[in-house]
Design an enzyme around this catalytic site. Structure first.
Site, PDB file in Angstrom:
ATOM      1  CG  HIS A 331      -1.999  -0.985   1.212  1.00 56.63           C
ATOM      2  ND1 HIS A 331      -3.255  -0.763   0.714  1.00 56.63           N
ATOM      3  CD2 HIS A 331      -1.985  -2.268   1.642  1.00 56.63           C
ATOM      4  CE1 HIS A 331      -3.987  -1.858   0.851  1.00 56.63           C
ATOM      5  NE2 HIS A 331      -3.235  -2.791   1.410  1.00 56.63           N
ATOM      6  CE  LYS A 504      -5.869  14.040   0.507  1.00 54.80           C
ATOM      7  NZ  LYS A 504      -6.053  12.862  -0.336  1.00 54.80           N
ATOM      8  NE  ARG A 505      -3.557   9.925  10.417  1.00 51.08           N
ATOM      9  CZ  ARG A 505      -3.062   8.929  11.132  1.00 51.08           C
ATOM     10  NH1 ARG A 505      -3.637   7.736  11.110  1.00 51.08           N
ATOM     11  NH2 ARG A 505      -2.013   9.102  11.906  1.00 51.08           N
ATOM     12  CE  LYS A 510      -1.947  10.456   3.298  1.00 54.94           C
ATOM     13  NZ  LYS A 510      -2.642   9.695   2.243  1.00 54.94           N
ATOM     14  CB  THR A 612      -9.952   5.007  -0.905  1.00 54.98           C
ATOM     15  OG1 THR A 612      -9.414   5.316   0.389  1.00 54.98           O
ATOM     16  CG2 THR A 612      -9.297   3.755  -1.426  1.00 54.98           C
ATOM     17  CE  LYS A 616     -13.699   6.053   1.144  1.00 56.65           C
ATOM     18  NZ  LYS A 616     -12.701   6.134   2.248  1.00 56.65           N
TER      19      LYS A 616
END
Ligand code: 26Q
Length: 768
Positions: A331, A504-505, A510, A612, A616
């Site tokens: 992942h 998100k985290r 990110k 993901t 969504k």
């Protein structure tokens, strides 16, 4: 099929029996408990039948240290097909079904990987596939995030003191796990996974550790109470708390014990099932496939070999079985995230497992010329790839990187093992449950049960009328979100603004900091009277930083400080608003996602395995402002590149400049970049410990362990600004065209259903 009236009667009976109250006098808490118990009663037969069926055929086991299930009640009512009728029955007694939203959200996962596992179980049950989930029942889930001033603080999340209504303790299925410092008992708690529109009920089996001799009578009788307690704690400690993924678990013995307990208990359980109907182990590989969700359960490999050899199977034969039973999903490409345990530590947890790992290492070197242990550390991913028949990444681009960047040597040796399985999300929770308004619209324009089969959206014509309806219902979802933010979080977000959302985290890769720096830039422009053509936009953030991750926490501080500055600025606050939503989790996601106009997916190309949340948000009609990374690529290809706002350097470009990249040059030559980066230190934001200053240093100077600006924030700064301004302008100037883009995203979401992903796992990996 569940009969709603019977369920309703059971709810009333349970309330009477347990609390002596009738429906209208029940507290939300009593009601939540009664609905769960009544549902378990109603599901009982189907659940038993499904389990018996699974045990009779080939099945797959999904081993995962995390299952981020989200709230269960309303989701299960939806899947049981009783939601509407029960709502009416309750309403007749003056009870609003939405009081069940007070259910606590179990946080038994960090983020994407754990949520994916939960989506997979939902899809497998819905598709009547025999898939069993195996995980750990942590007493404390991921910490609860609070914002104190501008900073994150953590509070423990003791989720099942009140709300553990859906697990069933299966004492008789307990197993013993041998550890170097004594045995522990692992007790399974089963949670039903209700398939949608089918009688199949899957099982999520969560292990909880306990002391094998609960009271340690011998010690007790000896008056050695403290020793007795110590033993009890030593066992219970193992599943006490979920580790946050700060990837700083070096030497965390307890984490290794967790991984071993999960592995051992699950494999023992699988073998026990098999042994009920078999006398030799020869056909084990035909009966079970075991999917390893990243490296966390990889000790299942040596554990299977240990158990089989102890039962008399030859070592090499056991290895051969393992190589036909295990499949491995990677992942992440972040090198620091690849688990490698010190063999001395492994030795101290289980010397038997350590010995088998050493033997596997020798075997791998002999047969394949590739070691598993390097510098005294066993590399879990290499072990998994060596001992599995299938290895997969989680999006197209990522699966290529798995072959070329992560395991090139293994790929050269076993090209046929490597596969792609692009992630997906369940449209039950992420559309039907969280966005009934959009579900209704799709019902009207698509027809058929797309909640069961999202591919039904494929051929649907995007009409102007439907686009308009989507725009209208999004207004409703924004009003609902705005109200929820006010009531639950005390935050003011005007619902008539456009909503731009990054959830998100928190992690450097990110690039929440890129978003925030870009917002500082936009803020200053607006203040200077520029950008008059932008619509009012609310910029929302949500996400937890691992408690030990100083930079991620500094980014939260910067966002909150900037949010505060903007809100207080009368020149600007009618045009923009920034809002950090505390304690982002599944239930917050269910509120935020349906209200988004813009979905921020801005990792540098080649860093986000899949994502993901991006799926969504797309499914709910947000357009992506994103990079050519992870599943963003496939989203843009499915919906049409012209329906997203793609920006930033591509992976080839980043690879070619990495060695020579000089962010200072950009900082010196681009005034906007300079202004934004300098705001970290010069804008008067409180920074007593210098964490914001350190962020600036990390961008311009780097650190002992990395180059300056290792995630290319400054490199992508200008093209990011351009992409987002273009997006907001379209929203302001041609709302019709914008709504149409949103609709095209929704209608292209079929591929991103986890039903499709699970079908592919079943066909191409598990053969079930
Ligand atoms: C490891 C060792 C010790 C303690 C914690 C961990 C740990 C725990 C969780 C390491 C990583 C994780 C979680 C990783 C994760 O969520 N990865 C995400 O997986 C998603 C599903 O495939 C992808 O969509 C995301 O791109 C990926 O970041």
């Amino acid at each position: 099929m569940i009969n709603t009236k019977n369920l309703y009667k059971d709810i009333c009976r349970v309330l009477k029996a347990r609390h002596g109250v009738s429906l209208k006098d029940a507290t939300p808490h009593m009601l939540a408990e009664a609905v769960a118990q009544a549902s378990l009663l109603q599901l009982g037969d189907d659940w038993t039948k499904s389990r018996q069926k699974l045990e009779k055929q080939r099945f797959a086991a999904y081993l995962s240290a995390e299952f981020l299930t989200g709230r269960a009640i309303l989701n299960n009512l939806l899947s049981m097909g009783v939601m509407e009728e029960l709502k009416e029955l309750l309403a007749k007694k003056g009870v609003d079904i939405n009081v069940l939203e007070e259910e606590k959200d179990p946080a038994l996962g960090n983020g994407g990987l754990g949520r994916l596992a939960a989506c997979f179980l939902d899809s497998a049950a819905t598709l009547d596939k025999p898939l069993m989930g195996y995980g750990l029942k942590y007493r404390y889930g991921l910490f609860e995030q609070r914002i104190n001033g501008f900073d994150q603080t953590e509070a423990p999340d003791e989720w099942f003191t009140q709300d553990d209504n859906w697990t069933v303790r299966r004492e008789e299925l307990s197993v013993t796990v041998p550890l170097e410092d004594g045995e522990v008992k692992a007790v399974p708690y089963d949670m039903p996974v209700v398939g949608y529109g089918t009688d199949t009920v899957g099982t999520l089996r969560l292990w909880q550790t306990e002391s094998p001799d609960e009271f340690s009578f011998a010690l007790f009788n000896d008056y050695r109470y403290d020793e007795a307690i110590l033993n009890k704690n030593r066992a219970e400690d193992i599943t006490r708390v979920l580790y946050p993924n700060d990837w700083n678990t070096e030497g965390k013995r307890l984490r290794l014990k967790q991984e071993y307990v999960l592995s051992s208990a699950s494999i023992q359980d699988i073998l026990r099932t098999y042994e009920r109907t078999h006398t030799s182990y020869r056909s084990l590989p035909e009966c079970a496939a075991v999917q390893l969700n990243d490296t966390h359960p990889v000790l299942a490999i040596p554990e299977l070999i240990r158990l089989l050899t102890e039962k008399g199977v030859r070592f090499e034969t056991a290895c051969g079985y393992a190589q036909r039973i295990f499949a491995f999903t990677n992942h992440t490409v972040m090198p620091e995230a690849l688990e490698a345990w010190d063999m001395k530590l492994v030795e101290s947890v289980s010397s038997r497992i350590a010995a088998i790992l050493r033997r596997l290492d020798r075997r791998s070197k002999r047969l394949y010329g590739l070691p598993l242990i390097r510098d005294g550390r066993v590399h879990m991913a290499d072990t998994a790839v060596c001992m599995s028949y299938a290895v997969n990444g989680v999006a197209k681009i990522h699966s290529e990187l798995v072959k070329t960047q992560l395991f090139p040597d293994w790929y050269a040796r076993f090209p046929e093992r490597f596969q792609n399985k692009t992630n997906g999300v369940t449209q039950r929770r992420w559309l039907a449950l969280c966005n009934p308004e959009l579900t209704k619209l799709l019902d009207d324009i698509a027809g058929g049960d797309f909640v069961k089969d999202l591919d039904l959206l494929d051929g649907v014509k995007p009409t102007a009328k439907a686009a308009k309806a989507l725009g209208e219902l999004k207004k409703t979802k924004k009003q609902q979100l705005s109200r929820w933010l006010k009531e639950e979080k005390g935050l003011d977000v005007p619902p008539e603004f456009a909503f731009d959302i990054q959830i998100k985290r928190l992690h450097e890769y990110k690039r929440q900091l890129l978003n925030a720096l870009s917002l500082y830039d936009i803020y200053m422009d607006i203040k200077e009277g520029k950008l008059k053509d932008l619509p009012p936009v609310a910029f929302l953030f949500g996400g937890k930083a691992a408690p030990g991750y100083a930079r991620a926490k500094a980014v939260i501080r910067y966002i909150n400080a900037l949010a505060d500055r903007v809100a207080a600025d009368k020149d600007v606050n009618r045009r923009m608003r920034i809002c950090f939503v505390p304690n982002y989790n599944c239930s917050a996601a269910e509120k935020l996602i349906p209200a988004a106009d813009f979905s921020e997916q801005i990792s540098p190309a080649g860093t986000e395995a899949s994502g993901t949340g991006n799926m969504k948000l797309m499914m709910n009609g947000a357009v992506t402002i994103g990079t050519w990374d992870g599943a963003n690529i496939e989203i843009a290809q499915a919906a049409g590149e012209e329906n997203e706002f793609i920006f930033g350097a591509r992976i080839e470009e980043l690879d070619s400049i990495r060695e020579t990249y000089d962010p200072k040059q950009i900082y010196e030559s681009d005034e906007r970049v300079k202004r934004a980066v300098d705001s970290l230190t010069d804008a008067g934001f409180p920074d007593e410990d210098g964490a914001l200053k350190e962020l600036k240093t990390s961008l311009l100077e780097g650190a002992s362990w990395h180059r300056p600006d290792q995630y290319f924030l400054l490199k992508d700064f200008a093209s990011y600004r351009e992409a987002r301004l273009k997006a907001y302008r379209l929203y302001a100037q041609d709302k019709k065209a914008f709504d149409m883009m949103c609709l095209k995203n929704v209608l292209a979401a079929g591929f991103f259903s986890s039903d499709r992903t699970i079908r592919q796992y079943c066909q191409e990996i598990w053969k079930i």
